[in-house]
Design a protein around this motif. Structure first.
Motif, PDB file in Angstrom:
ATOM      1  N   ARG A  11      15.214  15.202  -0.311  1.00 42.89           N
ATOM      2  CA  ARG A  11      16.065  14.311  -0.421  1.00 42.89           C
ATOM      3  C   ARG A  11      15.442  13.144   0.306  1.00 42.89           C
ATOM      4  NH1 ARG A  11      21.693  17.322   0.977  1.00 42.89           N
ATOM      5  NH2 ARG A  11      21.893  18.086  -0.979  1.00 42.89           N
ATOM      6  N   ARG A  12      14.804  13.246   1.545  1.00 43.99           N
ATOM      7  CA  ARG A  12      14.121  12.063   2.269  1.00 43.99           C
ATOM      8  C   ARG A  12      13.045  11.640   1.460  1.00 43.99           C
ATOM      9  NH1 ARG A  12      14.036  14.813   6.996  1.00 43.99           N
ATOM     10  NH2 ARG A  12      11.980  15.722   6.604  1.00 43.99           N
ATOM     11  N   HIS A  13      12.201  12.574   0.984  1.00 46.74           N
ATOM     12  CA  HIS A  13      11.131  11.918   0.131  1.00 46.74           C
ATOM     13  C   HIS A  13      11.691  10.981  -1.225  1.00 46.74           C
ATOM     14  CE1 HIS A  13       7.304  11.847  -1.983  1.00 46.74           C
ATOM     15  NE2 HIS A  13       7.790  12.290  -3.173  1.00 46.74           N
ATOM     16  N   HIS A  14      12.618  11.431  -1.888  1.00 47.04           N
ATOM     17  CA  HIS A  14      13.181  10.545  -2.909  1.00 47.04           C
ATOM     18  C   HIS A  14      13.850   9.511  -2.505  1.00 47.04           C
ATOM     19  CE1 HIS A  14      11.932  13.418  -5.906  1.00 47.04           C
ATOM     20  NE2 HIS A  14      12.490  14.611  -5.303  1.00 47.04           N
ATOM     21  N   GLY A  15      14.336   9.283  -1.069  1.00 46.99           N
ATOM     22  CA  GLY A  15      15.295   8.157  -0.741  1.00 46.99           C
ATOM     23  C   GLY A  15      14.158   7.216  -0.508  1.00 46.99           C
ATOM     24  N   ARG A  16      12.817   7.503   0.198  1.00 50.35           N
ATOM     25  CA  ARG A  16      11.747   6.646   0.360  1.00 50.35           C
ATOM     26  C   ARG A  16      11.233   6.126  -0.978  1.00 50.35           C
ATOM     27  NH1 ARG A  16       9.026  10.688   4.201  1.00 50.35           N
ATOM     28  NH2 ARG A  16      10.450  10.281   6.177  1.00 50.35           N
ATOM     29  N   ARG A  17      11.242   6.751  -1.792  1.00 50.34           N
ATOM     30  CA  ARG A  17      10.633   6.260  -3.102  1.00 50.34           C
ATOM     31  C   ARG A  17      11.609   5.387  -3.819  1.00 50.34           C
ATOM     32  NH1 ARG A  17       8.686  11.242  -6.565  1.00 50.34           N
ATOM     33  NH2 ARG A  17       9.111   9.646  -8.111  1.00 50.34           N
ATOM     34  N   ARG A  18      12.903   5.805  -3.775  1.00 53.93           N
ATOM     35  CA  ARG A  18      13.991   5.003  -4.346  1.00 53.93           C
ATOM     36  C   ARG A  18      14.034   3.436  -3.793  1.00 53.93           C
ATOM     37  NH1 ARG A  18      18.672   7.320  -2.952  1.00 53.93           N
ATOM     38  NH2 ARG A  18      17.813   9.259  -3.539  1.00 53.93           N
ATOM     39  N   ARG A  19      13.618   3.546  -2.633  1.00 53.85           N
ATOM     40  CA  ARG A  19      13.589   2.007  -1.880  1.00 53.85           C
ATOM     41  C   ARG A  19      12.428   1.414  -2.092  1.00 53.85           C
ATOM     42  NH1 ARG A  19      16.534   5.134   2.272  1.00 53.85           N
ATOM     43  NH2 ARG A  19      14.519   5.911   3.155  1.00 53.85           N
ATOM     44  N   GLY A  20      11.447   2.100  -2.876  1.00 55.65           N
ATOM     45  CA  GLY A  20       9.991   1.330  -3.223  1.00 55.65           C
ATOM     46  C   GLY A  20       8.981   1.771  -2.111  1.00 55.65           C
ATOM     47  N   TYR A  21       9.054   2.579  -1.061  1.00 55.48           N
ATOM     48  CA  TYR A  21       7.969   2.851  -0.234  1.00 55.48           C
ATOM     49  C   TYR A  21       6.997   3.455  -0.899  1.00 55.48           C
ATOM     50  CZ  TYR A  21      11.486   1.299   3.166  1.00 55.48           C
ATOM     51  OH  TYR A  21      12.541   0.716   3.808  1.00 55.48           O
ATOM     52  N   ARG A  22       5.701   3.142  -0.688  1.00 54.80           N
ATOM     53  CA  ARG A  22       4.490   3.991  -1.192  1.00 54.80           C
ATOM     54  C   ARG A  22       4.321   5.268  -0.262  1.00 54.80           C
ATOM     55  NH1 ARG A  22       1.379   4.370  -5.080  1.00 54.80           N
ATOM     56  NH2 ARG A  22      -0.960   4.312  -4.775  1.00 54.80           N
ATOM     57  N   GLN A  23       4.005   6.091  -1.038  1.00 57.60           N
ATOM     58  CA  GLN A  23       3.737   7.384  -0.489  1.00 57.60           C
ATOM     59  C   GLN A  23       2.228   7.735  -0.284  1.00 57.60           C
ATOM     60  OE1 GLN A  23       6.170   9.822   0.583  1.00 57.60           O
ATOM     61  NE2 GLN A  23       7.316   7.867   0.363  1.00 57.60           N
ATOM     62  N   GLY A  24       1.254   7.136  -0.789  1.00 58.18           N
ATOM     63  CA  GLY A  24      -0.183   7.315  -0.565  1.00 58.18           C
ATOM     64  C   GLY A  24      -1.031   7.131  -1.601  1.00 58.18           C
ATOM     65  N   GLY A  25      -2.353   7.334  -1.381  1.00 55.03           N
ATOM     66  CA  GLY A  25      -3.212   6.924  -2.713  1.00 55.03           C
ATOM     67  C   GLY A  25      -3.502   5.386  -2.839  1.00 55.03           C
ATOM     68  N   PRO A  26      -4.556   5.310  -3.558  1.00 57.55           N
ATOM     69  CA  PRO A  26      -5.027   4.003  -3.787  1.00 57.55           C
ATOM     70  C   PRO A  26      -4.134   3.049  -4.866  1.00 57.55           C
ATOM     71  CG  PRO A  26      -6.420   5.291  -4.946  1.00 57.55           C
ATOM     72  CD  PRO A  26      -5.598   6.169  -4.337  1.00 57.55           C
ATOM     73  N   PRO A  27      -3.833   1.966  -4.735  1.00 55.82           N
ATOM     74  CA  PRO A  27      -2.916   1.250  -5.776  1.00 55.82           C
ATOM     75  C   PRO A  27      -3.645   1.152  -7.128  1.00 55.82           C
ATOM     76  CG  PRO A  27      -3.818  -0.345  -4.015  1.00 55.82           C
ATOM     77  CD  PRO A  27      -4.411   1.189  -3.449  1.00 55.82           C
ATOM     78  N   GLY A  28      -2.915   0.729  -8.005  1.00 58.93           N
ATOM     79  CA  GLY A  28      -3.927   0.646  -9.177  1.00 58.93           C
ATOM     80  C   GLY A  28      -4.149  -0.771  -9.429  1.00 58.93           C
ATOM     81  N   LEU A  29      -4.893  -0.858 -10.553  1.00 58.93           N
ATOM     82  CA  LEU A  29      -5.440  -2.258 -10.840  1.00 58.93           C
ATOM     83  C   LEU A  29      -4.285  -3.210 -10.875  1.00 58.93           C
ATOM     84  CD1 LEU A  29      -7.850  -3.850 -11.497  1.00 58.93           C
ATOM     85  CD2 LEU A  29      -7.381  -3.481 -14.089  1.00 58.93           C
ATOM     86  N   GLY A  30      -4.760  -4.514 -10.128  1.00 55.16           N
ATOM     87  CA  GLY A  30      -3.737  -5.445 -10.094  1.00 55.16           C
ATOM     88  C   GLY A  30      -2.462  -5.388  -9.183  1.00 55.16           C
ATOM     89  N   LEU A  31      -2.718  -4.198  -8.332  1.00 52.93           N
ATOM     90  CA  LEU A  31      -1.594  -4.241  -7.141  1.00 52.93           C
ATOM     91  C   LEU A  31      -2.171  -4.196  -5.813  1.00 52.93           C
ATOM     92  CD1 LEU A  31       0.387  -1.198  -8.730  1.00 52.93           C
ATOM     93  CD2 LEU A  31       1.306  -3.518  -8.698  1.00 52.93           C
ATOM     94  N   ARG A  32      -1.321  -4.624  -4.945  1.00 50.47           N
ATOM     95  CA  ARG A  32      -1.718  -4.354  -3.453  1.00 50.47           C
ATOM     96  C   ARG A  32      -0.879  -3.703  -2.711  1.00 50.47           C
ATOM     97  NH1 ARG A  32      -6.306  -5.533  -4.669  1.00 50.47           N
ATOM     98  NH2 ARG A  32      -7.209  -7.585  -4.775  1.00 50.47           N
ATOM     99  N   ARG A  33      -1.235  -3.452  -1.714  1.00 51.96           N
ATOM    100  CA  ARG A  33      -0.340  -2.647  -0.555  1.00 51.96           C
ATOM    101  C   ARG A  33       0.208  -3.588   0.473  1.00 51.96           C
ATOM    102  NH1 ARG A  33      -2.926   1.736   2.176  1.00 51.96           N
ATOM    103  NH2 ARG A  33      -4.677   0.174   2.444  1.00 51.96           N
ATOM    104  N   GLN A  34       1.428  -3.763   0.741  1.00 53.48           N
ATOM    105  CA  GLN A  34       2.152  -4.893   1.527  1.00 53.48           C
ATOM    106  C   GLN A  34       2.757  -3.981   2.804  1.00 53.48           C
ATOM    107  OE1 GLN A  34       4.949  -7.662   0.157  1.00 53.48           O
ATOM    108  NE2 GLN A  34       3.645  -9.162   0.915  1.00 53.48           N
ATOM    109  N   LEU A  35       2.499  -4.348   3.693  1.00 52.98           N
ATOM    110  CA  LEU A  35       3.122  -3.730   4.983  1.00 52.98           C
ATOM    111  C   LEU A  35       4.535  -4.329   5.572  1.00 52.98           C
ATOM    112  CD1 LEU A  35       2.497  -1.242   6.938  1.00 52.98           C
ATOM    113  CD2 LEU A  35       1.416  -2.948   8.414  1.00 52.98           C
ATOM    114  N   PHE A  36       5.424  -3.640   5.929  1.00 55.92           N
ATOM    115  CA  PHE A  36       6.671  -4.132   6.238  1.00 55.92           C
ATOM    116  C   PHE A  36       6.908  -3.357   7.595  1.00 55.92           C
ATOM    117  CE2 PHE A  36       7.042  -5.199   1.936  1.00 55.92           C
ATOM    118  CZ  PHE A  36       7.696  -6.343   1.828  1.00 55.92           C
ATOM    119  N   ASP A  37       7.724  -4.303   8.617  1.00 58.32           N
ATOM    120  CA  ASP A  37       8.123  -3.539   9.668  1.00 58.32           C
ATOM    121  C   ASP A  37       9.624  -2.890   9.528  1.00 58.32           C
ATOM    122  OD1 ASP A  37       9.959  -5.452   9.704  1.00 58.32           O
ATOM    123  OD2 ASP A  37       8.956  -6.519  11.676  1.00 58.32           O
TER     124      ASP A  37
END
Length: 101
Positions: A11-37
């Protein structure tokens, strides 16, 4: 007990994904990883190999540079609309990159 822990983790894992948080791995072409506090304020764009420093920080994917996005759209068009095989797309892009260099 173990089953309850497993369900809680899921549930915790799916809740993070639902909010758009990145779980790991390199981003795909045309994407960047943005850090939020934890207050949802943008802190930085993470470069390749960079990691978040605080456990409370979150990472989401955002659109990258215009050139990368244009390349992604071109690959998409060649593959889906023109039915070009992956190897032909790759050789075409590599040949064009060699000419530009």
């Amino acid at each position: 007990m173990r089953e309850a822990q497993r369900v809680c983790r899921r549930r915790r894992h799916h809740g993070r994904r639902r909010r758009g948080y990145r779980q790991g791995g390199p981003p795909g072409l045309g994407l960047r990883r943005q850090l939020f506090d934890e207050g949802h304020q943008i802190k930085a764009i993470l470069r390749r190999g960079e990691k978040k420093s605080l456990q409370t920080d979150r990472v989401v994917l955002v659109p990258g540079h215009g050139e990368e996005i244009a390349t992604f759209h071109r690959i998409y068009t060649l593959f889906l609309e023109q039915r070009m095989p992956e190897r032909v797309i790759a050789s075409t892009l590599n040949r064009e990159a060699d000419k530009a260099a």
